[in-house]
Design a protein around this motif. Structure first.
Motif, mmCIF file in Angstrom:
data_model
loop_
_atom_site.group_PDB
_atom_site.id
_atom_site.type_symbol
_atom_site.label_atom_id
_atom_site.label_comp_id
_atom_site.label_asym_id
_atom_site.label_seq_id
_atom_site.Cartn_x
_atom_site.Cartn_y
_atom_site.Cartn_z
ATOM 1 N N UNK A 37 11.746 23.632 35.152
ATOM 2 C CA UNK A 37 12.140 25.045 35.250
ATOM 3 C C UNK A 37 11.976 25.528 36.696
ATOM 4 N N UNK A 38 10.904 25.092 37.351
ATOM 5 C CA UNK A 38 10.661 25.498 38.743
ATOM 6 C C UNK A 38 11.739 24.942 39.675
ATOM 7 N N UNK A 39 12.135 23.695 39.426
ATOM 8 C CA UNK A 39 13.155 23.083 40.304
ATOM 9 C C UNK A 39 14.472 23.852 40.198
ATOM 10 N N UNK A 40 14.825 24.253 38.978
ATOM 11 C CA UNK A 40 16.081 24.983 38.793
ATOM 12 C C UNK A 40 15.976 26.361 39.459
ATOM 13 N N UNK A 41 14.848 27.044 39.211
ATOM 14 C CA UNK A 41 14.651 28.372 39.813
ATOM 15 C C UNK A 41 14.628 28.277 41.336
ATOM 16 N N UNK A 42 13.944 27.255 41.835
ATOM 17 C CA UNK A 42 13.815 27.073 43.282
ATOM 18 C C UNK A 42 15.168 26.820 43.934
ATOM 19 N N UNK A 43 15.999 26.062 43.259
ATOM 20 C CA UNK A 43 17.336 25.807 43.801
ATOM 21 C C UNK A 43 18.090 27.125 43.964
ATOM 22 N N UNK A 44 18.051 27.961 42.937
ATOM 23 C CA UNK A 44 18.797 29.233 43.036
ATOM 24 C C UNK A 44 18.159 30.192 44.039
ATOM 25 N N UNK A 45 16.837 30.088 44.182
ATOM 26 C CA UNK A 45 16.177 30.995 45.131
ATOM 27 C C UNK A 45 16.418 30.583 46.570
ATOM 28 N N UNK A 46 16.557 29.265 46.835
ATOM 29 C CA UNK A 46 16.540 28.801 48.226
ATOM 30 C C UNK A 46 17.794 28.082 48.710
ATOM 31 N N UNK A 47 18.553 27.472 47.767
ATOM 32 C CA UNK A 47 19.601 26.555 48.260
ATOM 33 C C UNK A 47 20.983 26.810 47.695
ATOM 34 N N UNK A 48 21.142 27.816 46.856
ATOM 35 C CA UNK A 48 22.403 27.941 46.123
ATOM 36 C C UNK A 48 23.603 28.295 47.003
ATOM 37 N N UNK A 49 24.594 27.436 46.957
ATOM 38 C CA UNK A 49 25.921 27.680 47.547
ATOM 39 C C UNK A 49 26.820 26.625 46.937
ATOM 40 N N UNK A 50 28.124 26.743 47.167
ATOM 41 C CA UNK A 50 28.994 25.706 46.603
ATOM 42 C C UNK A 50 28.916 24.462 47.499
ATOM 43 N N UNK A 51 28.440 23.320 46.942
ATOM 44 C CA UNK A 51 28.282 22.144 47.800
ATOM 45 C C UNK A 51 29.629 21.571 48.228
ATOM 46 N N UNK A 52 29.607 20.792 49.265
ATOM 47 C CA UNK A 52 30.780 20.068 49.792
ATOM 48 C C UNK A 52 31.840 20.975 50.389
ATOM 49 N N UNK A 53 31.719 22.299 50.253
ATOM 50 C CA UNK A 53 32.871 23.121 50.630
ATOM 51 C C UNK A 53 32.643 23.946 51.884
ATOM 52 N N UNK A 54 31.393 24.366 52.110
ATOM 53 C CA UNK A 54 31.165 25.271 53.228
ATOM 54 C C UNK A 54 30.654 24.524 54.443
ATOM 55 N N UNK A 55 31.004 25.004 55.636
ATOM 56 C CA UNK A 55 30.495 24.396 56.866
ATOM 57 C C UNK A 55 29.149 25.011 57.235
ATOM 58 N N UNK A 56 28.728 26.030 56.505
ATOM 59 C CA UNK A 56 27.496 26.744 56.868
ATOM 60 C C UNK A 56 26.265 26.021 56.293
#
Ligand code: PMP
Length: 407
Positions: A37-56
């Motif tokens: 549960x922490x890993x899922x929450x942590x992903x949304x809190x810190x890393x969420x974006x659409x992968x492979x698509x953005x240069x940022x």
């Protein structure tokens, strides 16, 4: 008997929040540790974006989280080439991918497909329907009286026109652990692919994909501490490279012309559209939890509970445990109580906070051959202990007493 849980209930918020619950349906889905549960929450809190698509940078972080999860899950499953791990929704989608993409391209009229009598519908219906669609023969390998694959029958059925042998690692319905190496040898001798439904293998047994011998292996994350909606297919690189894609869209293309398209490299060729990053990250945390426990200990723990439950049930008249002896079964005890319908039995157990499965377990061809419509199934995992078995067996004995006159 005192078999302690391998993992503390306190690690699993749902179990910790409901101390009376005896959760004995982990073959259907497991409970989730806080770390998932922490890993899922942590992903949304810190890393969420659409992968492979953005240069940022944030999109880069999401891409890294996703690929990092692939690397660790591939390692856990013993696959040295992580790009041959395709993320899917789970076992069902992985098997449909194989039957649709590989099957339509390679199985022709007059070819043969062999499955076994033990299969879950997810590893039966896609092959049956492929056979119907292309005019191939569809053969079912029968079982011995102990509920194990009859290797002599398999040997007879796997003829030179056989293109695929599809079989499960472990039966969800009666727990049979299949002899993978023997089945692979029979399939490969005829030049057929050996495809394994690992839905009940990966959560319980060290898979070791590189040395297992199968051409492809399907699994579901939610049965191994991960979230729902994520799972995968690991396959030999040649097989994936030679196969056409399954779904078309973003990410899976290299160049899209007006009239023709070329495909991206593995694994992207088979992952059209925005991927389930939270699922992959959550499953990687589940796998890390299992690695810390050690898969040999996980298997030994479940075996001990199955052995104990089988011994205890032997003392209740009218209970029949199906499948091979406990030492040749996974963490499943599937049983009947004479004329008490499994649905009634499971409701009566539910009244005592014991959660078990009742029904045909998505294995109607197997139920028919066993001569039953349904069974009651208790399945164990790392958070169960012998008091769960005692509660189950005691409750079944009370139901028997209550129905003794009718029986
Ligand atoms: N095969 C087996 C042996 C299973 O136990 C299950 C789940 N009950 C499946 C396939 C299908 O898995 P999922 O529903 O996660 O796709």
């Amino acid at each position: 008997m005192n078999i302690k849980a391998l993992a503390p209930r306190s690690d699993f918020p749902l179990l910790a929040g409901d101390p009376a619950l005896r959760y004995l349906d982990s073959a259907a889905t497991t409970q989730k540790p806080q770390s998932v549960l922490d890993a899922i929450g942590g992903y949304y809190k810190r890393e969420n974006a659409n992968p492979h698509r953005g240069a940022y940078a944030l999109s880069g972080a999401a891409t890294e989280a996703y690929q990092g999860a692939r690397d660790s899950i591939a390692r856990f499953l013993g696959a040295s080439d992580p790009d041959t791990l395709i993320f899917t929704r789970g076992t069902t989608e992985s098997l449909n991918l194989l039957a649709a993409a590989w099957g339509r391209a390679n199985v022709k009229k007059g070819d043969r497909i062999v499955v076994t009598r033990l299969e879950h519908h997810a590893n039966f219906v896609p092959w049956q329907q492929l056979a119907v669609a292309v005019g191939a023969e569809f053969k079912i390998c029968e079982l011995t009286s102990a509920g194990e694959i009859d290797l002599a029958n398999l040997n007879e059925l796997v003829t030179p026109n056989t293109k695929v042998v599809a079989f499960g690692h472990v039966s969800n319905a009666i727990g049979t652990v299949n002899p993978v190496a023997d089945i692979v040898a029979i399939a490969h001798r005829a030049g057929a692919l050996a495809l394994c439904d690992g839905a009940q293998g990966a959560p319980h047994i060290t898979v070791g994909f590189d040395s297992l011998g199968v051409d492809a292996y399907a699994f579901s994350g939610h049965k191994m501490l991960g979230p729902m909606g994520i799972g995968g297919l690991i396959a030999k690189r040649d097989l994936l490279e030679d196969m056409p894609p399954y779904q078309m869209g973003g990410d899976m293309i290299a160049l899209v012309g007006d009239n023709a398209t070329t495909w991206n490299v593995l694994p992207h060729k088979f992952e059209a559209g925005t991927p389930n990053v939270e699922g992959a990250v959550g499953l990687a945390a589940g796998v890390a939890y299992l690695e810390a426990l050690g898969m040999d200990r996980v298997y030994a723990h479940e075996s001990a509970l199955v052995q104990y439950a089988t011994e205890q049930f032997a003392s209740i008249e009218d209970v029949v445990v199906l499948g091979p002896p406990p030492e040749r079964r996974g963490g499943v005890v599937s049983f009947t109580l004479r004329d008490v319908h499994p649905h009634d039995l499971s409701q009566l157990l539910d009244a005592e906070h014991i959660a078990v499965r009742a029904g045909h377990h998505c294995a109607q061809p197997l139920m028919r051959s066993l001569g039953v419509n349904a069974t009651t199934r208790a399945s164990f995992y790392v958070y169960n202990d012998s008091s769960d078995v005692d509660a189950l067996v005691g409750a079944v004995a009370r139901v028997r007493e209550r129905f003794a006159v009718a029986l």
